[in-house]
Write an enzyme that holds these catalytic residues in place. Structure first.
Site: not given
Ligand code: ATP
Length: 892
Positions: A290, A295, A337, A628, A632, A694, A697, A726
């Site tokens: 035991v 356990e 990112d 985000d 992704d 343990n 013992e 213990d």
């Molecule tokens: P991370 O990936 O680190 O968040 P990020 O936001 O720059 O960086 P993306 O969102 O892939 O990465 O954007 C890549 C590129 O595209 C940017 O650097 C910008 O030049 C262009 N971009 C981002 N958003 C827009 C948009 N809404 N319209 C047009 N071009 C954009």
């Protein structure tokens, strides 16, 4: 997949075949007001919660019965029966009492573990934005009822079946239901009743995800009435899978049982052979078994992990699985990112860079001075999905696009007029692979203006001309190089860069990204977050690498990386374009090593993110990764710890991740990792302690048997020690705060066993010293104090009990101070020691109990012996820590 039409409980005709006004009529709801609270209450009663799964709640009885199923209870029950059979009633009843106490303690610990697990389910619920009683509120998706008006945005997860009321550029990913992997465009008009699910483009279905656009929709069915509900039946949520740690603990347990049984058999056999009483030996054997069966290990591990989750939640990190706590502690690389995680994601346009008049600061120039600037501002407004608030500062949508609107407004453009002057006919959404976005806007003359904005590299590649003071001129190679140079220069300052381009076409068909006229560049600042630099410094001290994987360009990425203190390893950033096909690489090739040691990756596509994670994992690292967006999600799933942002992140990303940061702050990841390390250490410390107690013992009894002296500790005393001395200190170790220097050590290797070779040597060593002290007490008692066997055994029993209590101070790591360490600063430890000392005095001085335990109160000299002998293991342990070879891996 398509259900027969008549199964929808609400409508005579299916909701997709009705006009939206009729749908709202049937559901008795005004879309501008939403349901009233009375309607909601009635419908919640009628339709129940909007859920497909019911969280299994484990009842008290079930948990109680679970206690009785353990092997320990079987052993103890056997011992009790044996005692009654031999007429040893006192011992028999004592063992029954032990069974009861053991069950009660087990019951409460398990109840606590189960309830904290259930509380965790509550943390991970999805919410939905609805309009109810005229207000937009966020509710738990389980509370949705038919008729609720839901507000939808790109990245949301759909939580019920919805009929669209109105929408703008809405697209959804319905692969979960239809298998179709491309996003489907949505619209609001009725379609034929016999349309198959994949074609019902005015509906949104539970379990699918909005990839982009926005809109409002009304709930037509919930829970099991949804399409998803039809293909899944109400199942009870399975118990959470065992974490790897719990599995390992289970395995450890089984191994110990085998070893102990062998030792117990040996002890019993040799005892009987040496002429000791049969019952005494059998009882001793069982008590030893035991003692040695760990356990409670998995349960205590669960409690410690669940406590970790609670603590992390308090620090803004929501972890949704127990095993993630354990994994977090072993994290070796954080892939992050840039935008929003390392930077504020609060963007401001710092300047426009045009052909004729480079470097325009907005406050000085009004666009009336410059037709190119006016065009650039217009492109920024038309090729845009954000909107500004009217009264306050800021707006809704992508911060980059909000910044463009703000810039245009500041320059004097009346931005509200533009969309009606140039109505938008088509849009090519921003795509992280293409890195551009385009809109077609109708001009008065019937032609269309194509407005493009995007990453400068991408836009320059598809421009053939350039706007110079209102005139279109060919874009020469030399010009192109100058633009690239300018882009690089600004990028090096950490500015986020965009390029604008336009063209005029007479049809909305065709590729927007060719034959464009460049207008110029726009620079935006997005300052690094102030908490990031110290957090990255902490990571470096803790042996955790931070790797930036961004969609932004190289110069900007490098500049931001440097300003937040990412260690570049003397390497330049690798551009996504230059990344080889990682999947095809040999793991130890120079190319792989180059990638492995690089800290910044720019212009990386979502699929490359996935490959990079895999490479790091194959190199033996535990990888955490932030993300985000909808795209992704695969990388978040692939990472050992996927981390989504609570404020900025989409629901899709949150769903795919293991941890959600409520404050979106990088520093929160680091505190979660620290917590993970603390918890894992606590669990190991707890096991290490319990094991050494343990084993001591078992060793005491085995040694005594070999030497042939009296048993230094009696069976019921062994049981008492296991229940008293213990357990409490061990539990206290399990909930310690952790060491100050824990983030100054490298992460533990994922393969590192809970107890490695050095720990086992440590356990054996401590057990051996405790055994010597205990036998020493017995010897002194009999030979020098000339006590009777009973009285001498009291001394050895108390020596063992107190030695185990003091031994808890041996659990500090060698590099912490004797007076100030994780043990001495843990108030639970002191409380446990106080409690156990009290209980030992009860055992000695309260008549009935001392009779049962066969303990007689020692004299002052006796207590002196107990004290001195029990402190010896502590002293030896401390001397070893100070001067002996370093055995303790515990601290890592
Ligand atoms: P991370 O990936 O680190 O968040 P990020 O936001 O720059 O960086 P993306 O969102 O892939 O990465 O954007 C890549 C590129 O595209 C940017 O650097 C910008 O030049 C262009 N971009 C981002 N958003 C827009 C948009 N809404 N319209 C047009 N071009 C954009």
């Amino acid at each position: 997949m398509d259900r027969p039409v008549e199964t929808n409980p609400f409508f005579d005709k299916q909701p997709w075949a009705l006009d939206i006004a009729d749908v709202l009529g049937v559901l008795e709801v005004d879309s501008k007001h939403g349901l009233s609270s009375k309607q909601v209450r009635q419908r919640q009663q009628k339709f129940g919660p909007n859920q497909l799964r019911k969280h299994k709640k484990r009842g008290i009885v079930e948990i109680l019965i679970n206690q009785l199923k353990s092997i320990i209870i079987v052993l103890l029950a056997t011992a009790a029966l044996f005692a009654f059979w031999l007429g040893e009633y006192v011992d028999g009843w004592a063992i029954v009492a032990v069974i009861v106490i053991n069950t009660v303690i087990g019951f409460f610990t398990e109840l606590r573990a189960v309830r904290s697990m259930e509380a965790l389910f509550k943390l991970g619920k999805v919410s939905t934005r609805v309009r109810r009683a005229g207000k937009i509120i966020e509710i738990d998706a389980e509370e949705l009822v038919p008729g609720d008006v839901v507000i939808i945005e790109g990245g949301d997860i759909i939580t019920a079946d919805l009929r669209i009321i109105k929408q703008s550029k809405l697209q959804s990913d319905e692969s979960a239901l239809t298998g179709e992997s491309l996003p489907v465009s949505k619209q609001g008009d009725a379609v034929a009743e016999d349309t198959v699910l994949a074609g019902r483009d005015n509906m949104l279905y539970k379990g699918t995800a909005v990839t982009r656009g926005s809109g409002e929709a009304v709930v037509v069915s919930t829970g099991l009435d949804t399409e998803l509900g039809a293909i899944s039946s109400l199942v009870e949520e399975a118990d959470q899978e065992q974490t790897p740690l719990e599995e390992r603990l289970d395995k450890l347990g089984y191994r110990l049982i085998t070893i102990t049984l062998i030792i117990a058999l040996f002890v019993v056999g040799s005892g009987i052979w040496a002429g000791k009483e049969l019952f005494l030996m059998v009882e001793t054997g069982i008590a030893l078994a035991v003692a040695a069966i760990p356990e409670g290990l998995p349960i205590v591990a669960t409690i410690a992990l669940a406590k970790g989750i609670r603590l992390m939640a308090r620090k803004n990190a929501l972890v949704n699985r127990l095993s993630s706590v354990e994994t977090l502690g072993a994290t070796g690389i954080i892939c992050t990112d840039k935008t929003g995680t390392l930077t504020e994601n609060k963007m401001t346009v710092t300047g426009f860079y045009l052909s004729g008049d480079r470097d325009i600061s907005l406050s000085e120039h009004k666009m009336s001075d410059n037709s190119d600037l006016r065009l650039a501002l217009e492109v920024g407004v038309l090729c845009n999905n954000a909107s500004l608030y009217h009264q306050e500062k800021g707006g809704t949508g992508d911060p980059l696009e909000i910044a463009l609107l703000e810039a245009a407004k500041k320059a004097g453009l009346v931005i509200d007029e533009l969309p009606s002057k140039y109505p938008e006919i088509r849009e090519e959404a921003f795509d992280a692979d293409v890195k551009m976005m385009a809109t077609w806007n109708k001009k008065k003359d019937g032609e269309y203006r194509v407005s493009v904005k995007g990453a400068p590299g991408a836009v320059l590649d598809v421009c053939s001309s350039v706007m110079v003071d209102g005139e279109v001129q060919p874009l020469q190679k030399k010009d192109r190089e100058q633009w690239e140079e300018l882009n690089l220069e600004l990028g090096r300052e950490g500015l986020r860069m965009l390029a604008f381009a336009v063209k005029t076409v007479d049809t909305i068909e065709g590729n927007p990204y060719e034959e464009l006229t460049l207008i110029g560049l726009v620079a935006l600042s997005d300052p690094p977050r102030s908490d990031v630099k110290p957090a990255i410094f902490r990571c470096q001290q803790a042996g955790i690498r931070v790797v930036m994987i961004t969609g932004d360009q190289k110069a900007t990425a490098e500049s931001i990386a440097e300003s937040v203190g990412i260690d570049l390893n003397n390497r330049e950033a690798i551009h996504g374009r230059d990344l080889p096909d990682i999947a095809g690489l040999e793991m130890d090739s120079p190319e792989t090593n180059e990638i492995y040691h690089t800290s910044v990756f720019s212009r990386v596509s979502p699929s490359q993110k996935l490959d990079l994670i895999e490479l790091f994992q194959k190199k033996g690292q535990i990888v955490a990764m932030t993300g985000d967006g909808v795209n992704d999600a695969p990388a978040l799933k692939k990472a050992d710890i996927g981390i989504a942002m609570g404020q900025r992140g989409t629901q899709v990303a949150q769903e795919a991740s293991d941890m959600v940061l409520l404050d979106d702050a990088f520093s929160t990841i680091v505190s979660a990792i620290e917590q993970g390390r603390v918890i894992f250490n606590n669990i190991r410390r707890f096991i290490y302690y319990l094991m050494s107690c343990n084993v001591s013992e078992v060793m005491v009894v085995a040694m005594a048997t070999i030497i042939g002296t009296a048993l230094p500790i009696l069976p019921l005393q062994i049981l008492f020690l296991n229940l008293v001395t213990d357990v409490f200190p061990a539990l206290a170790l399990g909930v310690g705060e952790g060491e100050a220097g824990i983030m100054q050590k490298s992460p533990r290797s994922p393969e590192q066993p809970i107890l490695g070779r050095s720990e086992w040597i440590g356990i054996a060593g401590y057990a051996f010293i405790i055994t010597l002290s205990v036998l020493g007490s017995l010897f002194i008692g009999m030979e020098y104090l000339l006590l009777s066997a009973d009285k001498a055994v009291t001394l050895s029993f108390l020596t063992l009990a107190f030695a185990q209590l003091w031994h808890v101070f041996n659990m500090r790591s060698s590099d912490s101070g004797f007076w100030n360490n994780t043990i001495t600063t843990n108030n639970y430890i002191w409380a446990a020691l106080l409690l156990c000392t009290g209980l030992l005095f009860v055992a000695v001085y309260v008549p009935v109990i001392s009779d049962v335990l066969k303990v007689t109160p020692p004299t002052v000299t006796g207590w002196g012996v107990v004290f001195i002998m029990s402190v010896i293991p502590l002293l030896v342990g401390q001397l070893w820590k100070g001067y002996g070879p370093d055995l303790e891996v515990l601290q890592k």
